[in-house]
Motif scaffolding. Structure first.
Motif, short mmCIF file in Angstrom:
data_model
loop_
_atom_site.label_atom_id
_atom_site.label_comp_id
_atom_site.label_asym_id
_atom_site.label_seq_id
_atom_site.Cartn_x
_atom_site.Cartn_y
_atom_site.Cartn_z
N LYS A 213 52.25 21.51 -6.01
CA LYS A 213 51.33 20.56 -5.53
C LYS A 213 51.69 19.01 -5.49
O LYS A 213 51.03 18.01 -5.80
CB LYS A 213 49.99 20.32 -6.12
CG LYS A 213 49.28 21.79 -6.05
CD LYS A 213 47.70 21.81 -6.33
CE LYS A 213 46.86 22.84 -6.47
NZ LYS A 213 47.02 24.00 -5.45
N LYS A 220 56.35 20.51 3.42
CA LYS A 220 55.80 21.22 4.73
C LYS A 220 56.88 20.81 5.95
O LYS A 220 56.93 21.92 6.63
CB LYS A 220 54.41 20.65 5.03
CG LYS A 220 53.63 21.39 4.18
CD LYS A 220 52.25 20.93 3.99
CE LYS A 220 51.19 21.00 5.32
NZ LYS A 220 49.85 20.42 5.14
N PHE A 415 52.71 30.27 9.17
CA PHE A 415 51.64 29.75 8.41
C PHE A 415 51.91 28.10 8.35
O PHE A 415 51.03 27.31 8.43
CB PHE A 415 51.73 30.03 6.95
CG PHE A 415 51.38 31.41 6.60
CD1 PHE A 415 50.19 31.99 7.60
CD2 PHE A 415 51.76 32.13 5.71
CE1 PHE A 415 49.73 33.13 7.12
CE2 PHE A 415 51.49 33.56 5.63
CZ PHE A 415 50.40 34.06 6.23
N THR A 420 48.42 26.42 7.40
CA THR A 420 47.72 27.05 6.34
C THR A 420 48.59 27.53 5.16
O THR A 420 48.30 28.21 4.28
CB THR A 420 46.89 28.47 7.01
OG1 THR A 420 48.03 29.03 7.69
CG2 THR A 420 45.95 28.06 7.91
N GLU A 422 49.75 26.15 2.56
CA GLU A 422 49.26 25.99 0.86
C GLU A 422 48.31 26.98 0.49
O GLU A 422 48.17 27.11 -0.73
CB GLU A 422 48.76 24.60 1.04
CG GLU A 422 49.98 23.46 1.10
CD GLU A 422 49.08 22.20 1.40
OE1 GLU A 422 48.88 21.98 2.71
OE2 GLU A 422 48.75 21.42 0.52
N ARG A 423 47.58 27.44 1.56
CA ARG A 423 46.68 28.51 1.06
C ARG A 423 47.40 29.77 0.67
O ARG A 423 46.54 30.69 -0.12
CB ARG A 423 45.68 28.71 2.16
CG ARG A 423 44.43 27.56 2.15
CD ARG A 423 43.45 27.88 3.25
NE ARG A 423 43.53 27.07 4.41
CZ ARG A 423 43.23 27.46 5.71
NH1 ARG A 423 42.77 28.51 5.80
NH2 ARG A 423 43.35 26.50 6.58
N HIS A 424 48.39 30.05 1.28
CA HIS A 424 48.97 31.34 1.01
C HIS A 424 50.13 31.30 -0.14
O HIS A 424 51.31 31.35 0.22
CB HIS A 424 49.63 31.96 2.13
CG HIS A 424 48.58 32.36 3.39
ND1 HIS A 424 48.24 31.33 4.35
CD2 HIS A 424 48.03 33.32 3.80
CE1 HIS A 424 47.40 31.78 5.11
NE2 HIS A 424 47.11 32.92 4.60
N ARG A 425 49.35 31.09 -1.20
CA ARG A 425 50.36 30.88 -2.13
C ARG A 425 51.32 32.32 -2.66
O ARG A 425 52.28 32.02 -3.26
CB ARG A 425 49.69 30.61 -3.68
CG ARG A 425 49.01 29.25 -3.50
CD ARG A 425 48.02 28.68 -4.85
NE ARG A 425 48.79 28.44 -5.96
CZ ARG A 425 49.50 27.38 -6.16
NH1 ARG A 425 49.22 26.33 -5.33
NH2 ARG A 425 50.18 27.33 -7.40
N GLU B 38 44.79 17.07 10.97
CA GLU B 38 44.48 17.23 9.57
C GLU B 38 44.16 15.94 9.08
O GLU B 38 43.00 15.70 8.47
CB GLU B 38 45.76 17.86 8.84
CG GLU B 38 45.29 18.11 7.36
CD GLU B 38 46.45 18.63 6.32
OE1 GLU B 38 47.61 18.28 6.83
OE2 GLU B 38 46.19 19.38 5.39
#
Lengths: 515, 56
Positions: A213, A220, A415, A420, A422-425, B38
């Motif tokens: 994080k 990204k 992704f 998306t 970050e949500r799919h760790r 976002e």
């Protein structure tokens, strides 16, 4: 000439060690230079300083890798002289040309502009700097071109003739060497493999930032560039792999048979997608070659010859021959090879005696059998079979991982584009752990190419046993261990410096600047 | 000898790099839009001062 078998084994081990270590560094350079060039182009086009800093971060990692790759590469070229002097003598006139072009043209271009690229950020104009970055990328890939032209020639020797007076092969057609089907397919497959690894490198490190994080926007955007680049080049890599396999089928059928564990040739041969070889299987016996396998019917015939009913010879036919399919046995080739060796000896003796009539007769006898000259040095027909387990598992590892990378690029790019990621760790972890797999795939590719070519240094022409230097074993043994220690130290140094840089991260970046 | 295949294959190298570069640019535009959306969502998704959302 008597060569100590242990000398051959140690020379092979030393070259394999150097090549395997060298190949840990080179593919990343081949691909990362282009990724960095693309990032810098975005910076020059948009004028956004954010992209400049991103480029500089990845360029820093590239520089570390470049320097260490260089050290291992230079050692490899010296080994041709120290450990493989017979090889250099016999084929140096051909093999030397691409290596010389590589040194003079590509390597100097790459090195010169590397200095501008790395140290010239505030010393030359934006466009000059961008040009330097692109020239480094093109130069490093052109270096690879000439090396792979030389390697392609070893897999399928063309454009030369053997001179019985000097006992050397001489180049007669440079274009045939450059446009050798094995050269271009090997070049494109190898560099695109390097691009895949570099894409994995950027994605994997960026995934680590996302998992921690931190540096979110940087990670990204870097993933967006690398996954886009990676998807295109990985699809190209599959295409060139197919082309490469077709050339192997035509020019090195024994290698193809070993890659597929195909002992018994057949029309409509299946392709094994997964298999465990039977370790007690011997050439010519009745045992099943696989303990377990998952295969696609007709797949190998289709991929190799683009026909489902095409005949693909197995190891048995290639060793013992097949009259039905016009394949001579290795024993026949050895007989003709020994004829060629005897004729060459007779030619030399006649020349020494000044007997021109005998010279002519010996030359004719030699030319009639020269295609199989290399087989004259084999001791048994089974010596012509490479290690099936190593070739089979290396090939299937490479193909399996290559398929995984295509899937990974598709998923990661999807992704990223849907914001998306970050949500799919789980996928981030998968991306992180795919980096070592990228290196495994790279090394597996080379093991397939080089172990599959055994026992030949030059396919059908020069067995490795005849290619070594006529020296004692101990210096090769000592330098093997010295190189092993040195290369391992270099690798540890690279990993430590890189991880330190990665942990520091692109600290100056502000997370608010739009493209 | 016939070198057409070889020349075409070699020529595919710069074409590959160009296509990959264009694909990156295409995705970059879309990605930039996603980033703006976002940010918009984060800053203007709730009841906020209208001025804060002017730059979008």
């Amino acid at each position: 000439m008597h060569i100590d078998p242990s000398l051959v084994e140690w020379s092979r081990a030393q070259f394999a060690l150097t090549a395997l270590y060298h190949w840990l560094f080179v593919p990343l350079t081949l691909g990362l230079t282009f990724i960095v060039a693309i990032m810098e182009t975005i910076y020059v086009k948009t004028g956004n300083e954010w992209w400049k800093k991103t480029t500089r971060f990845w360029m820093g990692l590239l520089a570390i890798n470049f320097a260490i790759g260089l050290a291992t590469g230079i050692i490899m070229e010296f080994e041709f002289g120290t450990n493989w002097s017979n090889y250099s003598w016999i084929v140096g006139d051909i093999f030397g040309a691409p290596l010389a072009i590589e040194g003079l043209m590509a390597f100097f271009m790459e090195s010169t502009f590397f200095a501008v690229m790395f140290f010239g950020w505030d010393k030359v104009s934006k466009r000059m700097h961008l040009l330097s970055t692109w020239l480094v990328a093109i130069g490093s890939n052109l270096s690879a071109l000439w090396i792979l032209v030389a390697n392609g020639w070893m897999q399928h020797p063309v454009g030369m003739r053997f001179n019985p007076d000097t006992a050397r092969n001489e180049m007669v057609d440079f274009w045939a060497v450059l446009f050798n089907p094995n050269a271009y397919s090997k070049f494109l497959h190898t560099i695109s493999g390097g691009y895949v690894l570099a894409s994995l490198f950027v994605i994997s490190i960026s995934a680590w930032y996302l998992l921690r994080k931190r540096n979110i926007q940087f990670a990204k955007r870097s993933i967006m560039v690398a996954a886009s680049f990676g998807l295109i080049v990985s699809l190209f890599n599959v295409t060139t792999g197919d082309d490469s396999a077709r050339h192997v089928a035509q020019d090195q059928p024994m290698k193809l048979a070993a890659m597929e564990g195909l002992y018994q040739g057949k029309s409509g041969a299946e392709i094994v997608t997964f298999g465990i070889l039977n370790p007690s299987k011997k050439v010519g016996d009745k045992q099943e070659p696989f303990l377990v396998k998952v295969a696609i019917p007709d797949g190998l015939s289709l991929l190799s010859y683009h026909r489902v009913d095409a005949y693909v010879p197995g190891i048995r036919e290639l060793v013992y021959g097949s009259k039905e399919h016009g394949i001579p046995s290795v024993a026949e080739k050895m007989k003709r090879g020994k004829e060629a060796v005897a004729a060459l000896t007779a030619y030399k003796a006649a020349k020494k005696a000044g007997d021109t009539a005998k010279m002519e007769a010996a030359k004719k006898r030699f030319e009639a059998n020269s295609t199989y000259l290399g087989y004259g040095y084999l001791k048994t027909p089974l010596q012509a079979v490479p290690s099936v387990p190593i070739t089979f598992y290396a090939f299937h590892t490479m193909v399996g991982l290559g398929t995984w990378f295509v899937l990974l690029f598709i998923v990661i790019l999807y992704f990223t584009m849907t914001n998306t990621l970050e949500r799919h760790r789980k996928w981030l972890w998968a991306a992180l752990f795919s980096l070592p797999l990228g290196y495994v795939a790279q090394e597996s590719g080379w093991i397939t190419a080089e172990v599959g070519r055994q026992p030949w240094a030059i396919q059908d022409m020069l067995p490795v046993g005849m290619a070594t230097s006529n020296i004692v074993t101990s210096p090769v043994m000592i330098t093997f261990w010295l190189f092993a220690i040195l290369f391992t130290a270099l690798l540890i140094a690279e990993v430590k410096i890189m991880t330190t840089q990665i942990k520091l991260g692109p600290v100056e970046l502000k997370e608010d600047s739009h493209v | 000898m016939e070198y057409t295949d070889a020349i075409l294959w070699y020529a595919s190298w710069p074409v590959l790099i160009y296509i990959a570069y264009r694909f990156v640019l295409l995705n970059m535009k879309h990605h930039a839009k996603m980033e703006r959306l976002e940010e918009y969502d984060q800053q203007c998704g709730g009841a906020v001062e209208p001025k804060a959302c002017e730059k979008f």
